[in-house]
Design a protein around this motif. Structure first.
Motif, mmCIF file in Angstrom:
data_model
loop_
_atom_site.group_PDB
_atom_site.id
_atom_site.type_symbol
_atom_site.label_atom_id
_atom_site.label_comp_id
_atom_site.label_asym_id
_atom_site.label_seq_id
_atom_site.Cartn_x
_atom_site.Cartn_y
_atom_site.Cartn_z
ATOM 1 N N UNK A 206 0.771 -1.271 0.025
ATOM 2 C CA UNK A 206 -0.166 0.079 -0.131
ATOM 3 C C UNK A 206 0.795 1.211 0.060
ATOM 4 N N UNK A 207 2.025 1.312 0.651
ATOM 5 C CA UNK A 207 2.847 2.490 0.495
ATOM 6 C C UNK A 207 4.327 1.960 0.474
ATOM 7 N N UNK A 208 5.179 3.020 0.286
ATOM 8 C CA UNK A 208 6.751 3.022 0.277
ATOM 9 C C UNK A 208 7.380 3.911 1.145
ATOM 10 N N UNK A 209 8.076 3.270 2.038
ATOM 11 C CA UNK A 209 8.556 3.875 3.324
ATOM 12 C C UNK A 209 10.200 4.054 3.042
ATOM 13 N N UNK A 210 10.720 5.198 3.450
ATOM 14 C CA UNK A 210 12.004 5.722 3.442
ATOM 15 C C UNK A 210 12.409 6.085 4.637
ATOM 16 N N UNK A 211 13.612 5.712 5.112
ATOM 17 C CA UNK A 211 14.168 6.274 6.600
ATOM 18 C C UNK A 211 15.324 6.872 6.276
ATOM 19 N N UNK A 212 15.271 8.204 6.508
ATOM 20 C CA UNK A 212 16.431 9.015 6.221
ATOM 21 C C UNK A 212 17.380 9.295 7.530
ATOM 22 N N UNK A 213 16.908 8.860 8.859
ATOM 23 C CA UNK A 213 17.625 9.376 9.941
ATOM 24 C C UNK A 213 17.003 8.815 11.126
ATOM 25 N N UNK A 214 17.686 8.045 11.904
ATOM 26 C CA UNK A 214 17.302 7.421 12.883
ATOM 27 C C UNK A 214 18.281 6.773 13.773
ATOM 28 N N UNK A 215 18.006 7.155 15.311
ATOM 29 C CA UNK A 215 19.347 6.896 16.148
ATOM 30 C C UNK A 215 19.836 5.329 16.267
ATOM 31 N N UNK A 216 20.949 5.150 16.679
ATOM 32 C CA UNK A 216 21.347 3.706 16.997
ATOM 33 C C UNK A 216 20.878 3.347 18.212
ATOM 34 N N UNK A 217 20.779 4.292 19.251
ATOM 35 C CA UNK A 217 20.398 4.007 20.661
ATOM 36 C C UNK A 217 19.571 4.833 21.255
ATOM 37 N N UNK A 218 19.128 6.043 20.704
ATOM 38 C CA UNK A 218 18.132 6.946 21.518
ATOM 39 C C UNK A 218 16.789 6.871 20.899
ATOM 40 N N UNK A 219 15.895 6.326 21.733
ATOM 41 C CA UNK A 219 14.591 6.127 21.064
ATOM 42 C C UNK A 219 13.890 7.268 20.936
ATOM 43 N N UNK A 220 14.310 8.283 21.897
ATOM 44 C CA UNK A 220 13.285 9.543 21.881
ATOM 45 C C UNK A 220 13.789 10.718 20.984
ATOM 46 N N UNK A 221 15.040 10.303 19.869
ATOM 47 C CA UNK A 221 15.185 11.084 18.911
ATOM 48 C C UNK A 221 14.301 10.966 17.721
ATOM 49 N N UNK A 222 13.762 9.794 17.556
ATOM 50 C CA UNK A 222 12.621 9.535 16.646
ATOM 51 C C UNK A 222 13.342 9.154 15.349
#
Length: 363
Positions: A206-222
């Motif tokens: 249904x959709x295409x998702x691309x992740x351009x930034x995500x933290x290695x260990x901080x969940x609260x950074x989004x």
């Protein structure tokens, strides 16, 4: 230069065709056929109408459609005023040094301001905190536009599906990936990965998702994501709110109405339009922006609304329109050749307390 209007007239007369015959066969009103041959652009509501009718008329007469279209464009260019930039103007010999000096001063000020604010930015202790999630989770409705947002754990995405809206919940934004909890199970998108996602388990993405930034260990950074729908039918549709539905007695009583469906509750409905010939079609669901385009044989439009859809068609004879709601289908039928359609299709609350989908004819 050859005249596209003269070529149209010559081809029609050689085939011994009158305007009434051509209008009946092409579903183009006689007044527009005459305007095309006389090259009277002012007779058309807008250029899309002229271009669409010109292609249909030339194709019907067996002429080279591309050649006719090019002759039209050449005429438009020939009649356009000379662009301001092509007109030579004599300038004062002092104006160029003055412009150069002004540009140098402006660039210097911009560089100074950039350095100043950059220093404040990198030394701001709140900079990192600004990336962190607020205490309250957010909900986002996905539509036809590209979705770009930083998502945090607990945020929800609302996606349209055949059985209604589907809720996707952000479960994790750490360890280098985004985790979404979907009806088809937990799904993961890694950093810099572009993934086609099937969220309801029907084997159709249904959709295409691309992740351009995500933290290695901080969940609260989004996680910074971009999402694009594979089909406009997957756009989220808000549930119909009874408070947004007008009472029948509050609407103009002189407008002709046709009841299509009725129920004890309102719900979203879908308009399906299929075209069998050229037609300019405009639609506006709920309070969103209107969409207008020129459609030809074989084209299909599907649009869903929670409360109302306003439609306009340049030639109702070319469009087959169906209203679909709660598993039921209503055919509007086909109008007369050359007839313009202008209608509101909407929910109203009638005097008997029932909610009804009605077709309102507009002037």
């Amino acid at each position: 230069m050859e005249s596209y209007g003269a070529l149209l007239k010559q081809a029609r007369e050689q085939q011994e065709l009158d305007f009434e015959t051509v209008s009946r066969d092409t579903t183009i009103a006689r007044q527009y056929l005459v305007a095309l041959e006389e090259e009277n652009a002012a007779a058309f509501p807008g250029e899309p109408y002229l271009v669409g009718f010109l292609r249909n008329y030339s194709d019907y007469l067996g002429l080279d459609t591309n050649r006719i279209s090019n002759l039209y464009r050449a005429k438009v260019l020939q009649e356009s005023p000379v662009p301001e930039g092509l007109i030579i103007k004599h300038r004062s010999p002092l104006i160029i040094p003055a412009i150069v000096t002004g540009c140098v001063l402006f660039v210097g000020l911009v560089v100074f301001a950039a350095i100043f604010f950059y220093q404040r930015y990198i030394n701001d202790p709140e900079r990192e905190i600004a990336l962190k999630k607020n205490a309250e989770s957010s909900k986002y409705e996905l539509d036809e536009k590209l979705f770009k947002e930083r998502l945090y754990k607990g945020d929800q995405l609302i996606l349209g599906a055949k059985g209604g809206n589907v809720i996707l919940t952000v479960a994790k934004t750490t360890e280098g990936s985004l985790a979404l909890e979907t009806p088809a199970g937990m799904q993961f998108v890694e950093l810099s990965e572009e993934l086609e996602m099937d969220v309801d388990g029907d084997s159709v993405p249904e959709m295409i998702v691309y992740v351009s930034d995500v933290s290695a260990n901080e969940n609260d950074r989004g996680a910074e994501v971009r999402i694009m729908l594979k089909s406009s039918s997957n756009a989220a549709v808000a549930s119909t709110k009874t408070g947004d539905i007008p009472n029948a007695e509050d609407l103009p009583q002189n407008q002709k109405r046709t009841v299509v469906f009725e129920d004890n509750r309102p719900y979203p409905f879908t308009l399906n339009v299929s075209f069998r010939a050229g037609c300019v079609f405009r639609f506006r669901p709920d309070r969103k922006d209107a969409t207008e385009d020129y459609f030809t044989s074989g084209d299909i439009v599907n649009v869903t609304a929670s409360n109302a859809i306003r439609i306009w068609a340049s030639n109702g004879n070319t469009a087959k329109i169906q209203i679909i709601a709660d598993g039921k289908t209503y055919d509007l039928g086909v109008s007369r050749a050359g007839e313009v359609i202008a209608q509101d299709i909407r929910w109203i609350k009638d005097t008997d307390g029932r909610y009804k989908v009605v077709i309102v004819q507009l002037d």
